[in-house]
Structures are given as C-alpha cells and as structure tokens.
Motif scaffolding. Sequence first.
Motif, PDB file in Angstrom:
ATOM      1  N   GLY A   1     134.139  -8.837  49.576  1.00  0.00           N
ATOM      2  CA  GLY A   1     133.534  -9.798  48.583  1.00  0.00           C
ATOM      3  C   GLY A   1     132.251 -10.492  48.329  1.00  0.00           C
ATOM      4  O   GLY A   1     131.693 -10.689  47.157  1.00  0.00           O
ATOM      5  N   ARG A   2     131.467 -11.216  49.340  1.00  0.00           N
ATOM      6  CA  ARG A   2     130.349 -11.621  49.850  1.00  0.00           C
ATOM      7  C   ARG A   2     129.265  -9.861  48.811  1.00  0.00           C
ATOM      8  O   ARG A   2     128.012 -10.252  48.190  1.00  0.00           O
ATOM      9  CB  ARG A   2     129.942 -11.884  51.109  1.00  0.00           C
ATOM     10  CG  ARG A   2     130.391 -13.286  51.371  1.00  0.00           C
ATOM     11  CD  ARG A   2     130.154 -13.653  52.889  1.00  0.00           C
ATOM     12  NE  ARG A   2     130.439 -14.943  53.015  1.00  0.00           N
ATOM     13  CZ  ARG A   2     130.330 -15.284  54.446  1.00  0.00           C
ATOM     14  NH1 ARG A   2     128.683 -14.714  54.319  1.00  0.00           N
ATOM     15  NH2 ARG A   2     130.572 -16.397  54.452  1.00  0.00           N
ATOM     16  N   ALA A   3     129.708  -8.934  49.324  1.00  0.00           N
ATOM     17  CA  ALA A   3     128.516  -7.879  49.101  1.00  0.00           C
ATOM     18  C   ALA A   3     128.897  -7.653  47.033  1.00  0.00           C
ATOM     19  O   ALA A   3     128.402  -7.339  46.894  1.00  0.00           O
ATOM     20  CB  ALA A   3     128.690  -6.623  49.273  1.00  0.00           C
TER      21      ALA A   3
ATOM     22  N   ALA B   1     124.167 -12.114  51.535  1.00  0.00           N
ATOM     23  CA  ALA B   1     125.069 -14.006  50.697  1.00  0.00           C
ATOM     24  C   ALA B   1     124.874 -15.124  51.599  1.00  0.00           C
ATOM     25  O   ALA B   1     124.553 -14.301  52.420  1.00  0.00           O
ATOM     26  CB  ALA B   1     126.139 -13.301  51.000  1.00  0.00           C
ATOM     27  N   PRO B   2     124.930 -15.386  50.721  1.00  0.00           N
ATOM     28  CA  PRO B   2     124.451 -17.165  51.979  1.00  0.00           C
ATOM     29  C   PRO B   2     125.537 -17.778  53.107  1.00  0.00           C
ATOM     30  O   PRO B   2     126.767 -16.229  53.081  1.00  0.00           O
ATOM     31  CB  PRO B   2     125.397 -18.390  50.373  1.00  0.00           C
ATOM     32  CG  PRO B   2     125.412 -17.518  49.249  1.00  0.00           C
ATOM     33  CD  PRO B   2     125.175 -16.089  49.786  1.00  0.00           C
TER      34      PRO B   2
ATOM     35  N   CYS C   1     134.324 -15.761  45.511  1.00  0.00           N
ATOM     36  CA  CYS C   1     134.123 -16.313  44.562  1.00  0.00           C
ATOM     37  C   CYS C   1     134.341 -17.232  44.006  1.00  0.00           C
ATOM     38  O   CYS C   1     133.491 -17.935  43.105  1.00  0.00           O
ATOM     39  CB  CYS C   1     134.835 -15.473  43.473  1.00  0.00           C
ATOM     40  SG  CYS C   1     134.194 -13.770  43.119  1.00  0.00           S
ATOM     41  N   LEU C   2     135.347 -17.749  44.573  1.00  0.00           N
ATOM     42  CA  LEU C   2     135.670 -19.905  44.026  1.00  0.00           C
ATOM     43  C   LEU C   2     135.029 -20.198  44.958  1.00  0.00           C
ATOM     44  O   LEU C   2     134.198 -21.371  45.028  1.00  0.00           O
ATOM     45  CB  LEU C   2     136.734 -19.383  44.911  1.00  0.00           C
ATOM     46  CG  LEU C   2     137.900 -18.977  43.400  1.00  0.00           C
ATOM     47  CD1 LEU C   2     139.477 -19.775  43.942  1.00  0.00           C
ATOM     48  CD2 LEU C   2     137.956 -19.899  42.599  1.00  0.00           C
ATOM     49  N   LEU C   3     134.111 -20.087  46.381  1.00  0.00           N
ATOM     50  CA  LEU C   3     133.172 -20.162  47.507  1.00  0.00           C
ATOM     51  C   LEU C   3     131.489 -20.533  46.611  1.00  0.00           C
ATOM     52  O   LEU C   3     131.261 -21.435  47.489  1.00  0.00           O
ATOM     53  CB  LEU C   3     133.450 -20.312  48.863  1.00  0.00           C
ATOM     54  CG  LEU C   3     135.077 -20.969  49.816  1.00  0.00           C
ATOM     55  CD1 LEU C   3     134.846 -19.821  50.740  1.00  0.00           C
ATOM     56  CD2 LEU C   3     134.708 -22.280  49.519  1.00  0.00           C
ATOM     57  N   ASP C   4     131.386 -19.547  46.379  1.00  0.00           N
ATOM     58  CA  ASP C   4     130.825 -19.123  46.017  1.00  0.00           C
ATOM     59  C   ASP C   4     129.595 -19.890  44.831  1.00  0.00           C
ATOM     60  O   ASP C   4     129.752 -20.193  44.141  1.00  0.00           O
ATOM     61  CB  ASP C   4     129.608 -18.153  46.207  1.00  0.00           C
ATOM     62  CG  ASP C   4     128.519 -17.116  46.402  1.00  0.00           C
ATOM     63  OD1 ASP C   4     127.583 -17.781  45.461  1.00  0.00           O
ATOM     64  OD2 ASP C   4     128.280 -15.779  46.909  1.00  0.00           O
ATOM     65  N   ASP C   5     128.969 -20.567  45.067  1.00  0.00           N
ATOM     66  CA  ASP C   5     128.114 -21.324  43.601  1.00  0.00           C
ATOM     67  C   ASP C   5     127.460 -20.598  42.649  1.00  0.00           C
ATOM     68  O   ASP C   5     127.357 -20.541  41.934  1.00  0.00           O
ATOM     69  CB  ASP C   5     127.126 -22.619  44.419  1.00  0.00           C
ATOM     70  CG  ASP C   5     127.375 -23.600  44.964  1.00  0.00           C
ATOM     71  OD1 ASP C   5     128.619 -23.572  45.249  1.00  0.00           O
ATOM     72  OD2 ASP C   5     126.355 -24.035  45.540  1.00  0.00           O
ATOM     73  N   ARG C   6     127.383 -19.725  42.899  1.00  0.00           N
ATOM     74  CA  ARG C   6     126.803 -18.681  41.763  1.00  0.00           C
ATOM     75  C   ARG C   6     127.369 -17.998  41.153  1.00  0.00           C
ATOM     76  O   ARG C   6     127.166 -17.148  40.076  1.00  0.00           O
ATOM     77  CB  ARG C   6     126.237 -17.442  43.024  1.00  0.00           C
ATOM     78  CG  ARG C   6     124.329 -17.699  43.868  1.00  0.00           C
ATOM     79  CD  ARG C   6     124.085 -16.022  44.300  1.00  0.00           C
ATOM     80  NE  ARG C   6     125.152 -16.014  45.548  1.00  0.00           N
ATOM     81  CZ  ARG C   6     124.715 -14.853  46.059  1.00  0.00           C
ATOM     82  NH1 ARG C   6     124.163 -14.042  45.876  1.00  0.00           N
ATOM     83  NH2 ARG C   6     125.943 -14.550  47.115  1.00  0.00           N
ATOM     84  N   VAL C   7     128.772 -18.254  41.220  1.00  0.00           N
ATOM     85  CA  VAL C   7     129.669 -17.418  40.333  1.00  0.00           C
ATOM     86  C   VAL C   7     130.010 -18.655  40.050  1.00  0.00           C
ATOM     87  O   VAL C   7     131.033 -19.354  40.280  1.00  0.00           O
ATOM     88  CB  VAL C   7     130.936 -17.077  41.018  1.00  0.00           C
ATOM     89  CG1 VAL C   7     132.145 -16.733  40.024  1.00  0.00           C
ATOM     90  CG2 VAL C   7     130.567 -16.143  41.774  1.00  0.00           C
TER      91      VAL C   7
ATOM     92  N   ALA D   1     131.464   1.733  60.817  1.00  0.00           N
ATOM     93  CA  ALA D   1     132.859   2.092  59.990  1.00  0.00           C
ATOM     94  C   ALA D   1     133.957   0.691  59.804  1.00  0.00           C
ATOM     95  O   ALA D   1     135.158   1.190  59.247  1.00  0.00           O
ATOM     96  CB  ALA D   1     133.903   3.186  61.241  1.00  0.00           C
ATOM     97  N   VAL D   2     133.652  -0.225  60.084  1.00  0.00           N
ATOM     98  CA  VAL D   2     134.615  -1.644  60.190  1.00  0.00           C
ATOM     99  C   VAL D   2     133.954  -2.412  59.241  1.00  0.00           C
ATOM    100  O   VAL D   2     133.318  -2.714  59.070  1.00  0.00           O
ATOM    101  CB  VAL D   2     134.871  -1.901  60.736  1.00  0.00           C
ATOM    102  CG1 VAL D   2     135.727  -3.044  61.239  1.00  0.00           C
ATOM    103  CG2 VAL D   2     135.358  -1.128  62.275  1.00  0.00           C
ATOM    104  N   THR D   3     134.415  -2.854  58.338  1.00  0.00           N
ATOM    105  CA  THR D   3     134.272  -4.199  57.391  1.00  0.00           C
ATOM    106  C   THR D   3     135.226  -5.008  57.239  1.00  0.00           C
ATOM    107  O   THR D   3     136.265  -5.451  57.434  1.00  0.00           O
ATOM    108  CB  THR D   3     133.527  -3.581  55.766  1.00  0.00           C
ATOM    109  OG1 THR D   3     133.436  -5.143  55.034  1.00  0.00           O
ATOM    110  CG2 THR D   3     135.350  -3.258  54.797  1.00  0.00           C
ATOM    111  N   THR D   4     135.391  -6.218  56.714  1.00  0.00           N
ATOM    112  CA  THR D   4     136.000  -7.865  56.242  1.00  0.00           C
ATOM    113  C   THR D   4     136.389  -7.465  55.179  1.00  0.00           C
ATOM    114  O   THR D   4     135.934  -7.521  53.844  1.00  0.00           O
ATOM    115  CB  THR D   4     135.909  -8.709  56.913  1.00  0.00           C
ATOM    116  OG1 THR D   4     134.869  -9.146  56.602  1.00  0.00           O
ATOM    117  CG2 THR D   4     135.608  -9.081  58.573  1.00  0.00           C
TER     118      THR D   4
END
Length: 224
Positions: free
Chosen positions: A192-194, A220-221, A20-26, A184-187
Amino acid sequence: MRVIIFGATGMVGQGVLRECLLDDRVERVLTVGRSPTGRPHPKLRELAHADLLDLAPLEGELAGHDACFFCLGVSSAGMAERDYRRITYDVTLAAGTTLARLNPGSTFVYVSGAGTDAHGRAMWARVKGATENALLALPLEAYMFRPGYIQPLHGITSRTRWYRLAYVVTAPFSPVLRRLFPAAVTTTEQIGRAMIALAEHGAPERVLGPAAINAAAAGAPGDR
C-alpha cells in the motif's frame, strides 16, 4: 491525490485501502468492486458494480482521479484458461482502457505476481504477462507489482479459504522468512505504501519485484 481501488475486499486490496485512508497525501478514495467493504470513513466512497467488464455506467465517477490501484484477482487453481483470462485480462483491461481515456497519464498500479511471464509455461503466468504488456502499452503511468510471499498485517485476511489456511500455518515463520529472504518477502502495508509513493513521484522501473516494492515503501511516511 484522488485514488481508485479495484478489489478492495481482497487481502492485498484491504491493505492498500488501509494505507490510503491513513495517508494524508490521499485526499479521496473510490473503491470499485462487486461488493463494498462496508468500512466507514469520511474520505471513502464505494461503488458496487456487478459487471466489471462494462464500466460505462461509472465513467462519471471514475473521471478526475490521479491513480488507480488494481488489486482484483483470483487464483487460477481449477480454472480453465478462458475463464481465468476473462477475469485476469479482460476485467483488468476494461479498467485500464477506460481510465486511460478518462484520465490519460494517470498512475495505474497492477498487482501481478512473481514468476509472471507472457511466454511462460504456466497458464497463469502467460495470462498475467499478457495483461502486464497490454497495460504498459496504454497512455498511463503503469507499474506492475510482482510480489512474492505477502505477509498480511493489521488483522487482514484472505477471502480464499486455502490462502487463509496457508497463512495460518506460515504466520509463525514470517519474521524468520523476512530476515532470511528480505528480497522475496513483502507485507500488505508495504504494498500500500509503495503504491502511494509511486502515484506521488513515480519510479525508474515499471516492473517491481518484492525488493523494489519494499524500497518504494521505505520512502513513505513512517508508522502512524
């Protein structure tokens, strides 16, 4: 977008806050929890609040937001169902019902877990399933995230000791797990991006497993 994050000090919450802090949309981020993250950033405001079952004192701060990313949770290990339900169901619904009244139609993303089932045999699955159903009934654009194995990135760690130990043991195998079991795996980064992507343009399904979470994150970007 103006975003609220509950549980920003946990492993998933740390990852969501970073994105969220990195994304300009927020445009603005408000964190709510029993303790602040202590992370300085010009678009971050933090509220430390001891009683998360009573959000009335915070309503002036909570109004006017576009999305809530609810990442707060505890392990059910060694907990009585009554105590686990108080944190998992009661606290989550306190946030959900408050935000449905203050910001009707806003996005609410709840981090549940793979195997959640309101009629399941496992206590944690039943409680989380009941929580999902209650959130989906509110006048919100509510989405349930059911991640499986979550790989923490960018130095993020869990606050739960045995989770930290488990991730230390499994970290060398994470790339292999992602290749062998991509569905089955995510990060923490993808979660956050999703969430940001869903807050921006929604999704056709309200309950998302790891593959759907990763697909949403792919819109996402790119790396910044």
